[in-house]
Design a protein around this motif. Structure first.
Motif, short mmCIF file in Angstrom:
data_model
loop_
_atom_site.label_atom_id
_atom_site.label_comp_id
_atom_site.label_asym_id
_atom_site.label_seq_id
_atom_site.Cartn_x
_atom_site.Cartn_y
_atom_site.Cartn_z
N GLN A 191 -9.84 -29.22 -0.97
CA GLN A 191 -10.40 -29.09 -2.36
C GLN A 191 -9.95 -30.24 -3.17
OE1 GLN A 191 -11.53 -26.48 -3.29
NE2 GLN A 191 -11.45 -25.43 -1.37
N THR A 192 -9.24 -31.32 -2.37
CA THR A 192 -8.73 -32.28 -3.17
C THR A 192 -9.87 -33.43 -3.13
OG1 THR A 192 -7.83 -33.43 -1.18
CG2 THR A 192 -6.31 -32.25 -2.56
N PRO A 212 -1.39 -45.11 -15.03
CA PRO A 212 -1.55 -44.11 -16.07
C PRO A 212 -0.44 -43.82 -16.82
CG PRO A 212 -2.41 -43.24 -14.00
CD PRO A 212 -1.73 -44.62 -13.71
N SER A 213 0.80 -43.72 -16.32
CA SER A 213 2.05 -43.51 -16.94
C SER A 213 2.37 -44.73 -17.99
CB SER A 213 3.09 -43.31 -16.15
OG SER A 213 3.55 -44.52 -15.44
N ARG A 257 -14.21 -22.13 4.83
CA ARG A 257 -13.73 -22.36 3.31
C ARG A 257 -12.28 -22.55 2.98
NH1 ARG A 257 -13.96 -18.81 -1.89
NH2 ARG A 257 -13.81 -20.59 -3.57
N HIS A 261 -5.11 -29.67 -7.79
CA HIS A 261 -5.04 -31.13 -7.28
C HIS A 261 -5.99 -31.75 -8.26
CE1 HIS A 261 -3.51 -29.87 -3.48
NE2 HIS A 261 -4.07 -28.65 -3.42
N TYR A 285 -7.14 -35.48 -10.01
CA TYR A 285 -7.49 -36.86 -9.85
C TYR A 285 -6.63 -37.69 -10.72
CZ TYR A 285 -11.08 -35.09 -6.86
OH TYR A 285 -12.14 -34.34 -5.89
N ASP A 289 -3.33 -41.14 -8.40
CA ASP A 289 -3.76 -42.53 -8.65
C ASP A 289 -2.23 -43.15 -9.48
OD1 ASP A 289 -5.60 -42.04 -11.88
OD2 ASP A 289 -3.97 -40.89 -10.95
N ASP A 294 -16.11 -15.36 -4.29
CA ASP A 294 -16.10 -14.49 -3.30
C ASP A 294 -15.42 -13.18 -3.23
OD1 ASP A 294 -15.22 -16.97 -0.67
OD2 ASP A 294 -17.36 -16.75 -1.59
N PRO A 310 -12.11 -26.14 -11.33
CA PRO A 310 -12.53 -26.61 -9.90
C PRO A 310 -12.08 -25.49 -9.14
CG PRO A 310 -11.54 -28.24 -11.36
CD PRO A 310 -11.54 -27.14 -12.38
N ILE A 311 -12.87 -25.33 -8.17
CA ILE A 311 -12.32 -24.12 -7.08
C ILE A 311 -10.93 -24.11 -6.73
CG2 ILE A 311 -12.66 -23.16 -4.84
CD1 ILE A 311 -15.36 -23.55 -6.46
N ASP A 312 -10.15 -25.15 -6.59
CA ASP A 312 -8.88 -25.24 -6.21
C ASP A 312 -7.85 -24.38 -7.35
OD1 ASP A 312 -7.44 -27.91 -7.46
OD2 ASP A 312 -9.59 -27.76 -7.24
N TRP A 336 -3.31 -36.15 -16.52
CA TRP A 336 -2.16 -37.05 -16.66
C TRP A 336 -2.17 -38.27 -17.40
CZ3 TRP A 336 2.89 -36.88 -15.02
CH2 TRP A 336 3.59 -38.43 -14.57
N ARG A 337 -3.34 -38.83 -17.22
CA ARG A 337 -3.73 -40.12 -17.97
C ARG A 337 -3.74 -39.92 -19.38
NH1 ARG A 337 -7.53 -41.28 -13.70
NH2 ARG A 337 -9.11 -40.49 -14.72
N ARG A 372 -17.40 -25.47 -0.50
CA ARG A 372 -15.84 -25.01 -1.28
C ARG A 372 -16.18 -24.13 -1.98
NH1 ARG A 372 -13.82 -28.58 -5.78
NH2 ARG A 372 -15.47 -29.15 -7.19
N ARG A 373 -17.55 -23.76 -2.62
CA ARG A 373 -17.81 -22.53 -3.23
C ARG A 373 -18.00 -21.30 -2.25
NH1 ARG A 373 -19.03 -26.42 -6.63
NH2 ARG A 373 -18.67 -25.88 -8.95
N TYR A 389 -2.13 -46.25 -20.65
CA TYR A 389 -3.85 -46.80 -20.77
C TYR A 389 -4.39 -45.89 -19.75
CZ TYR A 389 -7.67 -49.52 -20.98
OH TYR A 389 -9.01 -50.05 -21.54
N PRO A 390 -5.27 -45.11 -20.35
CA PRO A 390 -5.77 -44.12 -19.18
C PRO A 390 -6.95 -44.74 -18.47
CG PRO A 390 -6.78 -43.85 -21.56
CD PRO A 390 -5.77 -44.97 -21.42
N SER A 440 -17.63 -20.11 -12.28
CA SER A 440 -18.48 -21.60 -12.73
C SER A 440 -17.63 -22.49 -12.40
CB SER A 440 -18.21 -21.20 -14.21
OG SER A 440 -18.65 -22.44 -14.79
N GLY A 441 -18.13 -23.79 -11.78
CA GLY A 441 -17.92 -24.85 -11.57
C GLY A 441 -17.01 -25.56 -12.42
N LEU A 476 -8.22 -20.73 -7.24
CA LEU A 476 -7.62 -19.72 -6.30
C LEU A 476 -5.97 -20.29 -6.54
CD1 LEU A 476 -9.86 -21.15 -3.17
CD2 LEU A 476 -10.00 -19.16 -4.73
#
Lengths: 445, 332
Positions: free
Chosen positions: B243-244, B41-42, B238, A92, A94, A435, A300, A83-85, A98-99, B205-206, B45-46, A79-80, A88
């Motif tokens: 993926q990022t 972020p650190s 694939r 990764h 965004y 970020d 897969d 995330p795919i990464d 962390w925030r 990616r799927r 304040y998000p 299921s999405g 597996l």
């Protein structure tokens, strides 16, 4: 008819004009929703401390899910929602976790500054002093928030400072837990949680004598300290570990094909050396619903993935354990193994198993290597789905600790008849996201 | 924020009022522009915070012209066209670091000084992400029609371009024929911008088999992946799909559509008892051209937020459909 000057009217008009002019001002103070200085006042403190726990709860369940996928405490269904990464085995991000983890840390630490009169404002410090139990609770939340950061993230950055080893978070956690211990009433749950939390941070830091000393302060194997979740309020109060696989409608993960679930025909208990993949049926520490139902999602490797949901977190309001007496016993057991005391370590583990009603016991005459494998498995069971397995794997890999892990929680092929883990890589910590690197002037790029 | 703008323009009637031209040039400079700047972020304040940041400018032209080409008793032809351009630039961020207004892709970036001394300005926002480039020594961004083969080379922080069209062209025409028959058409071109294709990225990616990869699958399955372009290798294998983030799946979004074509035919004589009757046949968005580097779907697709997003991207929202209609209007 001429114009009649009405002096009375003129006087009142002039008065009104003067009042109007005097009321004109070029300075406007916008009070905003809530003035920051109000949070320094005694009336706000209980809310502040409650908010610290809520901030931690908002992110812990998500982190527990992400780390559980990487550590294969659960297996993704395809299921999405995961995330795919991460499905597996890589991570990764965004920056969302962390925030929000840093928000939890900062909310607690800033709140402590306010409670202790150190808030950086021009206002005088509060006249009252906080109730020690309230202050202890605040330090406890700060400790757990820093422990979460230190256990999961590969590096540390604090308040836009330079990047440091992740141990920087753990050292802060130790300090906060110490303050919690010092302020809490003797023998209270908060003080016990302070000792237990500090023990776990010492384990992560490799300071074993200190860890064991603190673990010994929590004598009751059945004691536990939980982070509460709530059903009925806003969705961010819910336990997302439950919600993401409750079939309502999400079925993002399953316990199928993990070390914690039945594995084909290998359901029989085996205590032979090497047979660490088997499990004892009906282990109350591993509540799982094994059923003949697909998840509706595919990977897969395997087509539609069977949906065997965990039931340890069985409700949107299910709490997540932060520390426990059983964990303390396992810390003691691991310390004994570090000193090659197999019998001592396995005796502790067998006592824990008996405590929960399991009848089969580990053979205490096994090799040191086998004993480590047993400890690693038992710790995985005890701390299942609490965001603790991934840091354990990280610690054992970093220290090249003996004892085999289950192939289902590692990259690579498994011994037949077992499936492989379907991990193509395995991140043992979360890299600091882009970020932070872009916005932090001290990140080095 | 403060904006200063200058506009220059004129209106003219020509050829005995048979043609009209309306032209405007504008230049707009904003100081202390308000943007939602991501906080560190650190720091705890998000989110992002409205901050007055630097200077940006916008400039462009607006040109509209209509002409009566033919004005006969039984024959007539009107023709009109419009040209709109808008070019935005970040002149300076006032010392603030560059930031994203949308996770990862919508970049507000300081100008760069190139090795030859020229200054390269970036649009507001600039679509920036890792991408496939020609080679380790050639940072030319590769797109769908790329013919570069071999091992894919991934470049970091590739500046693609603006997310909103910089040039919009329109035309409209009406031809009046004998017997009251009227043919009209209206079309529009949008160009100069780039769009994020999250739909293809999410599918690939799927491991979903995806149409623009069909030509590549045979070679890839035969172990001859290096014979297909590096862009296709990056998109269709694939393990290579980033993926990022969307990386590879950013395309030039230039397109032209005939928004409407209609034919209006009076048919009163064939409708008994009618005072007037008109048959109208029309087609909307039925003819489309997209640039060759736009491989699939439609550049007017949108995401869940529709147009209410800092950066436009393609996911689930389908574009305006091509429609065909026939109507008969009868007045008795």
């Amino acid at each position: 008819m001429g114009f009649v000057l009405n002096r009375r009217r003129l006087r009142s008009t002039g008065f009104l004009a003067m009042v109007s002019l005097l009321s004109l001002s070029c300075e406007i103070t916008n009070p905003g929703r809530l003035q920051d200085v109000f949070l320094n006042r005694e009336e706000a403190w209980e809310g502040l401390v409650n908010g610290m726990g809520r901030s931690l709860a908002d992110v812990l369940d998500e982190d527990a899910l992400r780390s559980a996928v990487l550590a294969r405490e659960v297996h993704p269904t395809g299921s999405g929602q995961i995330p795919i990464d991460q499905q597996l085995g890589t991570f990764h991000e965004y920056g969302a976790d962390w925030r929000y983890e840093h928000r939890a840390r900062w909310v607690a630490e800033d709140g402590i500054r306010r409670l202790t009169g150190q808030a950086p404002h021009d206002d005088p410090p509060p006249e009252a002093t906080p109730d020690p139990e309230l202050l202890a609770q605040a330090y406890l939340w700060a400790g757990y928030a820093n422990r979460l950061l230190g256990e999961l993230w590969c590096e540390a950055a604090i308040d836009a400072g330079e990047f440091l080893p992740s141990s920087a978070f753990l050292e802060r956690a130790v300090d906060h837990f110490t303050s919690a211990i010092d302020n809490a009433a003797s023998g209270s749950d908060v003080q016990l949680a302070g000792y237990a939390g500090r023990a776990s941070a010492y384990v992560d830091l490799g300071e074993w004598e200190s860890a064991v000393a603190d673990a010994g302060q929590v004598a009751d194997d059945h004691w536990a300290y939980e982070l509460p979740y709530y059903f009925g309020y806003s969705t961010w109060e819910w336990n997302d570990l439950y919600w993401s696989s409750a079939g309502l409608p999400a079925k993002a993960h399953t316990v199928w094909n993990t070390p914690y679930a039945p594995q084909g025909d290998s359901e029989e208990w085996a205590s032979d050396e090497g047979s660490y993949y088997a499990f004892e049926p009906n282990d109350p520490r591993l509540p799982i619903r094994v059923q003949n139902e697909g998840s509706g999602a595919r990977m897969d490797c395997c087509g539609e993935i069977p949906w065997w949901p965990q039931t340890k977190h069985d409700d949107r309001g299910a709490n997540i354990e932060l520390s426990s007496g059983a964990e303390m016993r396992l810390i003691e057991a691991e310390y004994l193994l570090l000193n090659s005391d197999v019998m001592g370590a396995l005796t502790i583990i067998n006592n824990l198993r008996a405590d929960v009603g399991l009848t089969t016991q580990w053979d205490t005459s096994v090799s040191l290597d086998s004993a480590w494998a047993i400890l690693k498995r038992e710790r995985g069971i005890e701390l299942w789905l609490e965001a603790r397995r991934l840091p354990d794997l990280r610690r054992w890999v970093a220290n090249d600790t003996p004892g085999a892990l289950d192939p289902l929680e590692m990259v690579g092929a498994a011994a037949p008849p077992h499936h492989p883990s379907h991990l193509e890589a395995q991140a043992l910590c979360f890299p600091v996201p882009e970020d932070e690197r872009v916005t932090n002037p001290n990140s080095g790029g | 924020e403060r904006t200063a703008e200058i506009e220059l323009g004129f209106e003219a009637a020509l050829l005995g009022n048979r043609a009209a031209v309306n032209f405007t040039y504008y230049y707009q400079k904003t100081s202390d522009a308000l943007f939602r700047v991501n906080q560190v972020p650190s720091s705890g304040y998000p989110g992002s915070r409205l901050t007055n940041v630097g200077q940006i400018d916008n400039r462009g032209i607006e040109l509209a012209s209509n002409a009566v080409v033919l004005a006969g008793r039984n024959l007539g032809w009107d023709l009109g066209f419009t040209v709109y351009t808008n070019h935005s630039r970040v002149l300076s961020l006032g010392g603030a670091p560059e930031f994203f207004i949308w996770p990862g892709a919508g970049n507000i970036a300081n100008p760069d000084t190139l090795p030859n001394g020229e200054v390269e300005y970036y649009s507001v926002p600039e679509i920036t992400w890792d991408c496939v480039i020609a080679s380790p020594t050639d940072s030319t961004i590769q797109y769908y029609t790329s013919t570069v083969t071999g091992q894919p080379t991934i470049g970091a922080d590739c500046h693609h371009g603006p997310n909103l069209p910089t040039t919009t062209l329109g035309f409209n025409t009406t031809i009046r024929l004998p017997k009251g028959i009227e043919l009209s058409a209206r079309g529009e071109f949008h160009g100069g911008h780039f769009i994020l294709d999250l739909a293809s990225w999410n599918a690939l990616r799927r491991g979903v088999q995806w149409p623009f990869c069909f030509e590549a699958y045979e070679a890839i399955d035969a172990g001859q992946a290096e014979q297909v372009s590096t862009w296709l290798q990056s998109a269709c294998i694939r393990a290579n799909v980033p993926q990022t983030g969307i990386g590879t799946f950013i395309y030039p979004a230039d397109f032209f559509k005939v928004r409407e074509m209609s034919l209006r035919i009076p048919v009163t004589p064939i409708i008994p008892g009618s005072e007037t009757a008109t048959l109208m046949l029309s087609a909307r968005n039925a003819i489309r051209w997209v640039n060759a580097d736009f491989p699939l779907l439609d550049p007017e697709m949108m995401g869940n937020s529709g147009m209410l997003t800092p950066v436009r991207y393609m996911t689930e929202h389908i574009p305006q459909a091509a429609t065909f209609s026939a109507s008969l209007r009868v007045l008795f």
